[in-house]
Design a protein around this motif. Structure first.
Motif, PDB file in Angstrom:
ATOM      1  N   HIS A 208     -44.412  38.400  73.627  1.00  0.00           N
ATOM      2  CA  HIS A 208     -45.185  37.230  73.211  1.00  0.00           C
ATOM      3  C   HIS A 208     -44.547  36.573  71.987  1.00  0.00           C
ATOM      4  O   HIS A 208     -44.470  35.341  71.903  1.00  0.00           O
ATOM      5  CB  HIS A 208     -46.634  37.628  72.922  1.00  0.00           C
ATOM      6  N   ALA A 209     -44.093  37.381  71.040  1.00  0.00           N
ATOM      7  CA  ALA A 209     -43.435  36.824  69.861  1.00  0.00           C
ATOM      8  C   ALA A 209     -42.124  36.144  70.244  1.00  0.00           C
ATOM      9  O   ALA A 209     -41.773  35.086  69.706  1.00  0.00           O
ATOM     10  CB  ALA A 209     -43.186  37.934  68.839  1.00  0.00           C
ATOM     11  N   LEU A 210     -41.391  36.740  71.186  1.00  0.00           N
ATOM     12  CA  LEU A 210     -40.126  36.168  71.643  1.00  0.00           C
ATOM     13  C   LEU A 210     -40.361  34.833  72.343  1.00  0.00           C
ATOM     14  O   LEU A 210     -39.621  33.861  72.130  1.00  0.00           O
ATOM     15  CB  LEU A 210     -39.432  37.147  72.584  1.00  0.00           C
ATOM     16  N   LYS A 211     -41.406  34.771  73.168  1.00  0.00           N
ATOM     17  CA  LYS A 211     -41.728  33.520  73.860  1.00  0.00           C
ATOM     18  C   LYS A 211     -42.027  32.411  72.856  1.00  0.00           C
ATOM     19  O   LYS A 211     -41.535  31.283  72.986  1.00  0.00           O
ATOM     20  CB  LYS A 211     -42.931  33.731  74.777  1.00  0.00           C
ATOM     21  N   GLU A 212     -42.822  32.721  71.829  1.00  0.00           N
ATOM     22  CA  GLU A 212     -43.161  31.719  70.819  1.00  0.00           C
ATOM     23  C   GLU A 212     -41.912  31.230  70.096  1.00  0.00           C
ATOM     24  O   GLU A 212     -41.779  30.039  69.811  1.00  0.00           O
ATOM     25  CB  GLU A 212     -44.168  32.305  69.827  1.00  0.00           C
ATOM     26  N   LYS A 213     -40.990  32.155  69.815  1.00  0.00           N
ATOM     27  CA  LYS A 213     -39.764  31.757  69.123  1.00  0.00           C
ATOM     28  C   LYS A 213     -38.875  30.891  70.022  1.00  0.00           C
ATOM     29  O   LYS A 213     -38.348  29.860  69.588  1.00  0.00           O
ATOM     30  CB  LYS A 213     -39.003  32.999  68.669  1.00  0.00           C
ATOM     31  N   LEU A 214     -38.715  31.287  71.281  1.00  0.00           N
ATOM     32  CA  LEU A 214     -37.855  30.538  72.189  1.00  0.00           C
ATOM     33  C   LEU A 214     -38.359  29.123  72.435  1.00  0.00           C
ATOM     34  O   LEU A 214     -37.573  28.190  72.593  1.00  0.00           O
ATOM     35  CB  LEU A 214     -37.727  31.281  73.526  1.00  0.00           C
ATOM     36  N   LEU A 215     -39.689  28.958  72.470  1.00  0.00           N
ATOM     37  CA  LEU A 215     -40.265  27.642  72.761  1.00  0.00           C
ATOM     38  C   LEU A 215     -40.547  26.830  71.503  1.00  0.00           C
ATOM     39  O   LEU A 215     -41.082  25.726  71.584  1.00  0.00           O
ATOM     40  CB  LEU A 215     -41.548  27.806  73.582  1.00  0.00           C
ATOM     41  N   LEU A 220     -35.522  26.273  70.721  1.00  0.00           N
ATOM     42  CA  LEU A 220     -34.920  25.393  71.726  1.00  0.00           C
ATOM     43  C   LEU A 220     -33.535  24.917  71.277  1.00  0.00           C
ATOM     44  O   LEU A 220     -32.630  24.769  72.107  1.00  0.00           O
ATOM     45  CB  LEU A 220     -35.841  24.199  71.989  1.00  0.00           C
ATOM     46  N   LEU A 221     -33.364  24.699  69.994  1.00  0.00           N
ATOM     47  CA  LEU A 221     -32.060  24.296  69.487  1.00  0.00           C
ATOM     48  C   LEU A 221     -31.014  25.386  69.700  1.00  0.00           C
ATOM     49  O   LEU A 221     -29.836  25.107  69.916  1.00  0.00           O
ATOM     50  CB  LEU A 221     -32.147  23.952  68.001  1.00  0.00           C
ATOM     51  N   PRO A 224     -29.077  27.258  74.144  1.00  0.00           N
ATOM     52  CA  PRO A 224     -27.767  27.396  74.803  1.00  0.00           C
ATOM     53  C   PRO A 224     -26.964  28.578  74.267  1.00  0.00           C
ATOM     54  O   PRO A 224     -26.325  29.306  75.029  1.00  0.00           O
ATOM     55  CB  PRO A 224     -27.085  26.062  74.493  1.00  0.00           C
ATOM     56  N   ARG A 225     -26.989  28.757  72.954  1.00  0.00           N
ATOM     57  CA  ARG A 225     -26.277  29.880  72.346  1.00  0.00           C
ATOM     58  C   ARG A 225     -26.841  31.215  72.847  1.00  0.00           C
ATOM     59  O   ARG A 225     -26.094  32.164  73.093  1.00  0.00           O
ATOM     60  CB  ARG A 225     -26.398  29.792  70.827  1.00  0.00           C
ATOM     61  N   ALA A 226     -28.189  31.272  73.008  1.00  0.00           N
ATOM     62  CA  ALA A 226     -28.820  32.502  73.470  1.00  0.00           C
ATOM     63  C   ALA A 226     -28.421  32.828  74.904  1.00  0.00           C
ATOM     64  O   ALA A 226     -28.137  33.977  75.241  1.00  0.00           O
ATOM     65  CB  ALA A 226     -30.340  32.371  73.357  1.00  0.00           C
ATOM     66  N   MET A 251     -38.966  25.370  81.254  1.00  0.00           N
ATOM     67  CA  MET A 251     -39.124  24.141  80.483  1.00  0.00           C
ATOM     68  C   MET A 251     -40.549  23.599  80.551  1.00  0.00           C
ATOM     69  O   MET A 251     -40.936  22.751  79.752  1.00  0.00           O
ATOM     70  CB  MET A 251     -38.142  23.074  80.992  1.00  0.00           C
ATOM     71  N   LYS A 252     -41.344  24.094  81.505  1.00  0.00           N
ATOM     72  CA  LYS A 252     -42.741  23.647  81.639  1.00  0.00           C
ATOM     73  C   LYS A 252     -43.700  24.503  80.822  1.00  0.00           C
ATOM     74  O   LYS A 252     -44.917  24.357  80.940  1.00  0.00           O
ATOM     75  CB  LYS A 252     -43.142  23.666  83.117  1.00  0.00           C
TER      76      LYS A 252
END
Length: 383
Positions: A208-215, A220-221, A224-226, A251-252
């Motif tokens: 859940h923490a990872l999802k919040e960080k990724l979005l 998002l910036l 691509p690097r990830a 992306m949704k």
């Protein structure tokens, strides 16, 4: 003015190219870019980690993705509900493997690779994965470092050393941003009272923490690097079109539901509660049982609170008792970061209690074992 516009446009295009450049390699190798329409039909994927293999003492063998399965997840991507369901399967579940007899489910990987892992999980859950994704040990560390770390709350001291595996875990209690190495230790640690189940619950909190960080804008910036950082450590049978569709679904911003395979300790492993599992499968994998009336009376709710919250916990207990719930006090060393109701189940009871208290709810395997519901008491609990 026109020159200024052209200069700004050129600067934007250069910045865009710099941002997207790390995606070029993976895109060429996999031929996948986000498909705007996303997935059209639900897709079930087996995702699991491959433990390192060794050719001698302290010497890692070349990665072939055939080590013992570590984290085992059955993932259901549902575009119609815009939802991703992640069911964690404890590695200590016993299953009858064809040709090998009764083994723990994590043994299927070295014995028969992804094909046998699919069969093993299908026999445990009753749902057959259509595709698989297997990742090596380095994937998580590379991902977390690429996105600049992930913020989690460590509830208790975590200390462990495995010299042969080169693993050193030394995490102190508190909320902070973990590096890739620290995140690996956090999700792998299992030297506590709950063993592998406690580790799974921490993994779900981390997801859940990872999802919040990724979005997040910062995530998002760095996306691509990830993607480029993780790509060398992944093996999958997803098609090119499916990869693009998965990126399109991501992306949704789909809802994330994380579940723990319901059961209890026993028989030298984790014994599955078949009745509870059937309910979860119908709700989240078959799309049945979309709503029902729920009575809270008589349900057991674990009340989670930390030091200094004793008075608040008493007031919360009074409100819960007034709703007919049986309260199980569950003090922790660290106060919860926020107030929320958790349920490792269909979610109808969690929704009902959340509405009754005016607090958010989640379906998650992080819920306290032995209780029907869990109420985490943050400082924002409405009085």
């Amino acid at each position: 003015m026109r020159r200024l516009f052209l200069a700004l446009l050129l600067l934007f295009l250069v910045a865009l190219a710099f941002w997207a450049y790390p995606l070029l390699g993976p895109a060429v190798r996999h031929g996948a870019l986000p498909a705007p329409e996303g997935l059209k039909e639900p897709l079930t994927i087996l995702v699991y980690g491959s433990s390192p293999e060794y050719v001698g003492y302290h010497k890692r063998a070349k990665e072939r993705f055939r080590g013992l399965a570590d984290t085992i997840l059955l993932v259901r991507l549902d575009p119609k509900a815009n939802r991703v369901v992640v069911l964690s399967v404890p590695r200590d579940v016993w299953v009858n493997l064809p040709g090998y007899g009764w083994r723990k489910v994590n043994a299927a990987s070295p014995l028969g690779g992804p094909a046998l892992m699919k069969e093993a999980v299908a026999r445990v859950v009753g749902v057959r994965p259509e595709r698989y994704v297997v990742v090596s040990l380095e994937a998580l560390r590379a991902l977390v470092d690429a996105i600049g770390g992930v913020r989690v709350c460590v509830e208790r001291p975590m200390r462990y050393r495995d010299t042969a595996a080169g693993l050193v875990i030394d995490l102190k209690p508190g909320c902070r941003v973990l590096s890739g190495e620290e995140a690996e230790g956090y999700v792998r640690f299992r030297k506590d009272a709950l063993g592998d189940i406690g580790r799974i619950q921490r993994q779900q909190a981390f997801f859940h923490a990872l999802k919040e960080k990724l979005l997040s804008p910062a995530g998002l910036l760095r996306l691509p690097r990830a993607v480029a950082a993780v790509e060398p450590y992944v093996e999958t049978d997803l098609t090119r079109e499916e990869k693009g569709a998965l990126l399109g679904l991501a992306m949704k911003r789909p809802e994330l539901v994380s579940l723990l395979l319901p059961g209890r300790f026993g028989g030298g492993g984790w014994e599955v509660d078949q009745k509870a599992l059937k309910t979860l499968v119908e709700r989240y994998f078959l799309g049945e049982g979309t709503g029902e009336e729920v009575s809270l009376k008589g349900l057991r709710v674990a009340l989670v609170y930390g030091p200094g919250q004793e008075a608040l916990a008493r007031r919360a207990e009074e409100r819960l008792a007034a709703l007919g719930l049986k309260v199980l006090p569950h003090p922790k060393d660290l106060p919860p970061g926020r107030t929320e109701v958790l349920e490792n189940g269909p979610g109808f009871a969690a929704e009902a209690l959340g509405k009754a208290l005016g607090v958010p709810y989640r379906v998650s395997g992080e819920a306290v074992l032995g209780a029907d519901l869990t109420l985490r008491l943050g400082g924002d609990f409405p009085l």
